[in-house]
Design a protein around this motif. Structure first.
Motif, mmCIF file in Angstrom:
data_model
loop_
_atom_site.group_PDB
_atom_site.id
_atom_site.type_symbol
_atom_site.label_atom_id
_atom_site.label_comp_id
_atom_site.label_asym_id
_atom_site.label_seq_id
_atom_site.Cartn_x
_atom_site.Cartn_y
_atom_site.Cartn_z
ATOM 1 N N UNK A 2 86.915 -46.387 152.883
ATOM 2 C CA UNK A 2 87.098 -46.944 151.547
ATOM 3 C C UNK A 2 87.243 -45.894 150.474
ATOM 4 N N UNK A 3 86.664 -44.713 150.703
ATOM 5 C CA UNK A 3 86.830 -43.615 149.756
ATOM 6 C C UNK A 3 86.344 -43.945 148.360
ATOM 7 N N UNK A 4 87.165 -43.572 147.364
ATOM 8 C CA UNK A 4 86.793 -43.764 145.964
ATOM 9 C C UNK A 4 86.627 -45.232 145.604
ATOM 10 N N UNK A 5 87.238 -46.113 146.362
ATOM 11 C CA UNK A 5 87.132 -47.548 146.082
ATOM 12 C C UNK A 5 85.679 -48.020 146.143
ATOM 13 N N UNK A 6 84.875 -47.377 146.980
ATOM 14 C CA UNK A 6 83.465 -47.753 147.080
ATOM 15 C C UNK A 6 82.698 -47.483 145.792
ATOM 16 N N UNK A 7 83.216 -46.570 144.949
ATOM 17 C CA UNK A 7 82.546 -46.226 143.696
ATOM 18 C C UNK A 7 82.977 -47.110 142.536
ATOM 19 N N UNK A 8 83.892 -48.046 142.801
ATOM 20 C CA UNK A 8 84.391 -48.934 141.741
ATOM 21 C C UNK A 8 83.460 -50.121 141.581
ATOM 22 N N UNK A 88 73.804 -41.334 138.666
ATOM 23 C CA UNK A 88 74.293 -42.310 137.692
ATOM 24 C C UNK A 88 75.751 -42.712 137.899
ATOM 25 N N UNK A 89 76.410 -42.138 138.895
ATOM 26 C CA UNK A 89 77.775 -42.587 139.196
ATOM 27 C C UNK A 89 77.713 -44.014 139.722
ATOM 28 N N UNK A 90 78.578 -44.883 139.219
ATOM 29 C CA UNK A 90 78.600 -46.331 139.490
ATOM 30 C C UNK A 90 77.548 -47.072 138.656
ATOM 31 N N UNK A 91 76.824 -46.363 137.807
ATOM 32 C CA UNK A 91 75.907 -47.033 136.875
ATOM 33 C C UNK A 91 76.533 -46.962 135.488
ATOM 34 N N UNK A 92 76.362 -45.841 134.781
ATOM 35 C CA UNK A 92 77.138 -45.719 133.538
ATOM 36 C C UNK A 92 77.822 -44.359 133.398
ATOM 37 N N UNK A 170 71.858 -34.234 131.726
ATOM 38 C CA UNK A 170 71.913 -35.695 131.633
ATOM 39 C C UNK A 170 70.494 -36.232 131.667
ATOM 40 N N UNK A 171 70.166 -37.091 130.723
ATOM 41 C CA UNK A 171 68.812 -37.633 130.624
ATOM 42 C C UNK A 171 68.872 -39.150 130.675
ATOM 43 N N UNK A 175 67.964 -46.369 135.978
ATOM 44 C CA UNK A 175 69.075 -47.313 135.960
ATOM 45 C C UNK A 175 70.316 -46.793 135.248
ATOM 46 N N UNK A 176 70.156 -45.990 134.218
ATOM 47 C CA UNK A 176 71.322 -45.557 133.456
ATOM 48 C C UNK A 176 71.014 -44.293 132.652
ATOM 49 N N UNK A 177 72.095 -43.654 132.196
ATOM 50 C CA UNK A 177 71.960 -42.517 131.286
ATOM 51 C C UNK A 177 71.601 -43.056 129.905
ATOM 52 N N UNK A 178 70.697 -42.357 129.234
ATOM 53 C CA UNK A 178 70.344 -42.710 127.856
ATOM 54 C C UNK A 178 70.846 -41.639 126.889
ATOM 55 N N UNK A 179 70.674 -40.378 127.261
ATOM 56 C CA UNK A 179 71.104 -39.267 126.406
ATOM 57 C C UNK A 179 71.855 -38.229 127.248
ATOM 58 N N UNK A 180 72.709 -37.490 126.575
ATOM 59 C CA UNK A 180 73.293 -36.302 127.194
ATOM 60 C C UNK A 180 73.035 -35.117 126.273
#
Length: 277
Positions: A2-8, A88-92, A170-171, A175-180
């Motif tokens: 599936x490759x990159x499709x799995x990250x969608x 956080x890839x596939x999260x935000x 990345x902070x 579940x998700x990034x809040x600050x960078x």
């Protein structure tokens, strides 16, 4: 598989499907293959020999030989060497505006890049997202002039452009990034920015290293005989067919990759019949 499709996170541009998670779509394709009793081997190929026939592929489990080969090794997105990024890839964190842009309507996002993939994705995002901070990683844009000219014709008050910016940390929570945390290499100032989403467009890298020295490669993408009639999907060596993102440096979409795979199949059948008859 599936490759990159799995990250969608959400696949919405496939005919007949309104919305489906990329990994679920990949699983349904695998189940369809099983339904046709197609023989599949899950292996990691670490060496190939295409200079002699039959072609030889050496994997971790077995070695394989064949007269015909189809290459569909795809691409992977360039990412930064920063701690917690993969979490956080596939999260935000996203590398695809078309895939995930609709999820960030009326939210605050940061877009990092500076090359052609940066601009092409930005043009898609410009009407979807109201508040955009653009981080350019160099002192200048690395794209062609027509894209830069088009970019400056569409910018408005909701665009904030910062040049020569580097992402250093990345902070976020589980579940998700809040600050960078970013660093400006003009004045070496470090800033902390709150965001809802982070888009990283620093190019794609084709999975073609294994073929170096055997097949013709340009800018990591496999070259095909696209200017020769009926040979558009054949690599620099006959009987080796190429499909998907490993040779497509323009569209890089699931549907265009699948279409090129179908073309390869019909060409392969034609060459197969000619070879054995």
């Amino acid at each position: 598989m599936g490759g990159q499709l799995n990250n969608t996170y959400s696949l919405e541009n496939w005919p007949g499907i309104i919305n489906i998670k990329g990994s679920d779509f990949t699983l349904s394709m695998i189940n369809q293959l099983k339904n046709f009793n197609i023989e599949m081997y899950f292996d990691f190929i670490y060496s190939v020999n295409f200079l002699n026939k039959p072609f030889i592929l050496i994997g971790e489990k077995f070695f394989y030989y064949s007269i015909f080969i189809t290459i569909s090794t795809g691409c992977y997105y360039n990412i930064f060497n920063i701690k917690c990024q993969l979490k956080y890839i596939c999260k935000n964190i996203s590398n695809c505006a078309i895939c995930d842009g609709n999820l960030y309507k009326n939210k605050k996002i940061c877009i990092i890049g500076g090359g052609e993939s940066f601009f092409e994705n930005l043009f898609y995002l410009k009407n979807l997202i109201s508040f955009k901070i653009l981080f350019i990683r160099n002192k200048f844009f690395k794209s062609n002039f027509s894209l830069i000219k088009k970019f400056f014709s569409i910018i408005h008050n909701n665009f904030f452009i910062k040049l020569n910016i580097f992402l250093i940390e990345i902070l976020g929570d589980d579940f998700k990034i809040v600050y960078i945390k970013i660093k400006n290499f003009f004045n070496f100032r470090i800033n902390l920015i709150y965001i809802d989403g982070l888009f990283i467009f620093i190019g794609n890298v084709s999975n073609s290293k294994i073929f170096l020295g055997q097949l013709k490669i340009k800018k990591n993408f496999l070259l095909t005989k696209k200017y020769q009639p009926n040979n558009q999907n054949i690599a620099s060596i006959n009987y080796i067919f190429v499909s998907g993102d490993v040779q497509d440096y323009i569209y890089k979409q699931a549907i265009t990759s699948s279409a090129s795979g179908c073309v390869v199949y019909f060409n392969l059948i034609k060459y197969y019949n000619k070879f054995y008859n």
